[in-house]
Design a protein around this motif. Sequence first.
Motif, mmCIF file in Angstrom:
data_model
loop_
_atom_site.group_PDB
_atom_site.id
_atom_site.type_symbol
_atom_site.label_atom_id
_atom_site.label_comp_id
_atom_site.label_asym_id
_atom_site.label_seq_id
_atom_site.Cartn_x
_atom_site.Cartn_y
_atom_site.Cartn_z
ATOM 1 N N ARG A 124 -2.321 5.602 5.949
ATOM 2 C CA ARG A 124 -2.231 6.872 6.683
ATOM 3 C C ARG A 124 -0.778 7.118 7.068
ATOM 4 N NH1 ARG A 124 -5.201 10.206 10.015
ATOM 5 N NH2 ARG A 124 -7.125 9.122 9.522
ATOM 6 N N PHE A 125 -0.366 8.373 7.018
ATOM 7 C CA PHE A 125 0.962 8.724 7.520
ATOM 8 C C PHE A 125 0.873 8.773 9.041
ATOM 9 C CE2 PHE A 125 1.527 10.021 3.149
ATOM 10 C CZ PHE A 125 2.839 9.633 2.914
ATOM 11 N N CYS A 126 1.232 7.667 9.650
ATOM 12 C CA CYS A 126 1.006 7.522 11.093
ATOM 13 C C CYS A 126 2.196 6.919 11.831
ATOM 14 C CB CYS A 126 -0.249 6.682 11.342
ATOM 15 S SG CYS A 126 -0.188 5.023 10.639
ATOM 16 N N LEU A 127 3.358 6.842 11.175
ATOM 17 C CA LEU A 127 4.540 6.293 11.838
ATOM 18 C C LEU A 127 5.697 7.277 11.715
ATOM 19 C CD1 LEU A 127 5.852 3.826 13.281
ATOM 20 C CD2 LEU A 127 6.586 3.064 10.999
ATOM 21 N N TRP A 128 6.176 7.748 12.876
ATOM 22 C CA TRP A 128 7.332 8.640 12.871
ATOM 23 C C TRP A 128 8.580 7.892 12.431
ATOM 24 C CZ3 TRP A 128 6.202 13.509 13.045
ATOM 25 C CH2 TRP A 128 5.151 13.984 13.841
ATOM 26 N N THR A 129 9.402 8.533 11.621
ATOM 27 C CA THR A 129 10.686 7.959 11.250
ATOM 28 C C THR A 129 11.790 8.938 11.641
ATOM 29 O OG1 THR A 129 12.113 7.237 9.427
ATOM 30 C CG2 THR A 129 10.363 8.809 8.871
ATOM 31 N N HIS A 130 12.644 8.497 12.549
ATOM 32 C CA HIS A 130 13.750 9.323 13.033
ATOM 33 C C HIS A 130 15.060 8.960 12.335
ATOM 34 C CE1 HIS A 130 10.718 9.368 16.216
ATOM 35 N NE2 HIS A 130 11.225 10.510 16.606
ATOM 36 N N LEU A 131 14.986 7.997 11.391
ATOM 37 C CA LEU A 131 16.211 7.489 10.784
ATOM 38 C C LEU A 131 16.150 7.497 9.262
ATOM 39 C CD1 LEU A 131 16.819 4.462 13.186
ATOM 40 C CD2 LEU A 131 17.995 6.663 13.197
ATOM 41 N N GLY A 132 15.354 6.598 8.670
ATOM 42 C CA GLY A 132 15.368 6.432 7.221
ATOM 43 C C GLY A 132 15.089 7.693 6.438
ATOM 44 N N ARG A 133 13.944 8.333 6.732
ATOM 45 C CA ARG A 133 13.556 9.557 6.019
ATOM 46 C C ARG A 133 13.333 10.710 6.994
ATOM 47 N NH1 ARG A 133 12.805 8.913 0.679
ATOM 48 N NH2 ARG A 133 12.543 6.798 -0.118
ATOM 49 N N THR A 164 15.253 12.574 10.941
ATOM 50 C CA THR A 164 16.305 12.580 11.955
ATOM 51 C C THR A 164 15.640 12.766 13.314
ATOM 52 O OG1 THR A 164 16.581 14.989 11.878
ATOM 53 C CG2 THR A 164 17.911 13.677 10.339
ATOM 54 N N PRO A 165 16.357 12.505 14.410
ATOM 55 C CA PRO A 165 15.775 12.755 15.733
ATOM 56 C C PRO A 165 15.344 14.205 15.910
ATOM 57 C CG PRO A 165 17.720 11.374 15.933
ATOM 58 C CD PRO A 165 17.669 11.827 14.497
ATOM 59 N N GLU A 166 16.086 15.130 15.308
ATOM 60 C CA GLU A 166 15.774 16.546 15.439
ATOM 61 C C GLU A 166 14.601 16.955 14.542
ATOM 62 O OE1 GLU A 166 19.659 15.422 16.594
ATOM 63 O OE2 GLU A 166 18.818 15.378 14.559
ATOM 64 N N CYS A 167 14.441 16.265 13.414
ATOM 65 C CA CYS A 167 13.381 16.593 12.453
ATOM 66 C C CYS A 167 12.798 15.291 11.900
ATOM 67 C CB CYS A 167 13.942 17.465 11.338
ATOM 68 S SG CYS A 167 12.691 18.053 10.168
ATOM 69 N N PRO A 168 11.979 14.614 12.693
ATOM 70 C CA PRO A 168 11.433 13.318 12.251
ATOM 71 C C PRO A 168 10.449 13.469 11.101
ATOM 72 C CG PRO A 168 10.411 14.003 14.306
ATOM 73 C CD PRO A 168 11.512 14.982 14.037
ATOM 74 N N GLY A 169 10.432 12.450 10.249
ATOM 75 C CA GLY A 169 9.463 12.404 9.163
ATOM 76 C C GLY A 169 8.322 11.465 9.503
ATOM 77 N N LEU A 170 7.456 11.259 8.556
ATOM 78 C CA LEU A 170 6.322 10.343 8.710
ATOM 79 C C LEU A 170 6.272 9.403 7.518
ATOM 80 C CD1 LEU A 170 3.606 12.878 9.889
ATOM 81 C CD2 LEU A 170 4.273 10.829 11.185
ATOM 82 N N VAL A 171 5.989 8.133 7.797
ATOM 83 C CA VAL A 171 5.805 7.156 6.730
ATOM 84 C C VAL A 171 4.451 6.478 6.902
ATOM 85 C CG1 VAL A 171 8.249 6.755 6.292
ATOM 86 C CG2 VAL A 171 7.084 5.431 8.058
ATOM 87 N N TYR A 173 0.799 -1.226 0.000
ATOM 88 C CA TYR A 173 0.000 0.000 0.000
ATOM 89 C C TYR A 173 0.829 1.272 0.000
ATOM 90 C CZ TYR A 173 1.110 -0.560 4.969
ATOM 91 O OH TYR A 173 1.763 -0.756 6.162
ATOM 92 N N GLY A 174 2.148 1.143 0.157
ATOM 93 C CA GLY A 174 3.017 2.312 0.232
ATOM 94 C C GLY A 174 4.262 2.148 -0.622
ATOM 95 N N SER A 175 5.429 2.257 -0.006
ATOM 96 C CA SER A 175 6.676 2.227 -0.768
ATOM 97 C C SER A 175 6.923 0.890 -1.464
ATOM 98 C CB SER A 175 7.864 2.560 0.144
ATOM 99 O OG SER A 175 7.987 1.612 1.190
ATOM 100 N N LEU A 176 6.308 -0.190 -0.988
ATOM 101 C CA LEU A 176 6.459 -1.474 -1.681
ATOM 102 C C LEU A 176 5.813 -1.438 -3.066
ATOM 103 C CD1 LEU A 176 5.822 -4.144 1.129
ATOM 104 C CD2 LEU A 176 8.000 -3.382 0.183
ATOM 105 N N ILE A 177 4.925 -0.474 -3.306
ATOM 106 C CA ILE A 177 4.323 -0.332 -4.632
ATOM 107 C C ILE A 177 5.354 0.157 -5.643
ATOM 108 C CG2 ILE A 177 2.676 1.038 -5.985
ATOM 109 C CD1 ILE A 177 0.744 0.906 -3.641
#
Length: 225
Positions: free
Chosen positions: A79-88, A90-97, A54-58
């Motif tokens: 839904r964008f409902c998972l914080w990512t502090h690493l892949g996309r 950083t701890p200072e500016c987390p993204g969402l996947v 449903y997401g990046s695996l597509i």
Amino acid sequence: MALTRELIRSGWIQQLVASSGYLGHMLSEDELRQSMAQAMAAHPPGEALPLFAYGSLIWNPAFIYQHREVARVHGYHRRFCLWTHLGRGTPECPGLVLGLDTGGSCSGLVYWIAAADIASELEIVWRREMVTGAYRPCWVMTRTASGPRRALTFLINHAHDRYAGRLSDEAIVASIASASGPIGPCADDLCNTAAHLDQLGIADPSLRRLCRAVRVAQASLPELA
């Protein structure tokens, strides 16, 4: 950086998490194998494995498959409902996947993995999706043009420490517009998913709207101006 099958198989994601100082639980090799075995216990031996994406695996599956078909699952939505502090992020500016969360419905792809390839290809999927247990492997019923198909997929784990819950569109856009990590900008994940859904003829107005809003937000960021 492209997340290739070779990079995933090398343990790069595990090394990234381990070196980051992440304080949550990271699944051991035994736990990864046990998790995969538990999921596969419900799959008939000798049959090809259907996997719902449903997401990046597509747009970047990184595993080998026989064929794929458009499918829809009811009872869950992306839904964008998972914080990512690493892949996309950083701890200072987390993204969402993206995660597959309860309620609504979602269209994506069912990939068919040949029976002989299940062990090797699911290892790649597990090393990509299950490093910290942010998702829960689950069997769901999907609807395809060729009929109903029971498929394995990954639901968001509500108990995980990085589960973001139901954020407003404004909060999602603000995070995705500014976050970037070793794999690349968070916005790439969103807009690649939206673009590939369009190519497949899958309508997702919400993702299109978010992608447009992120591009507008990025244009106003000082470092991107």
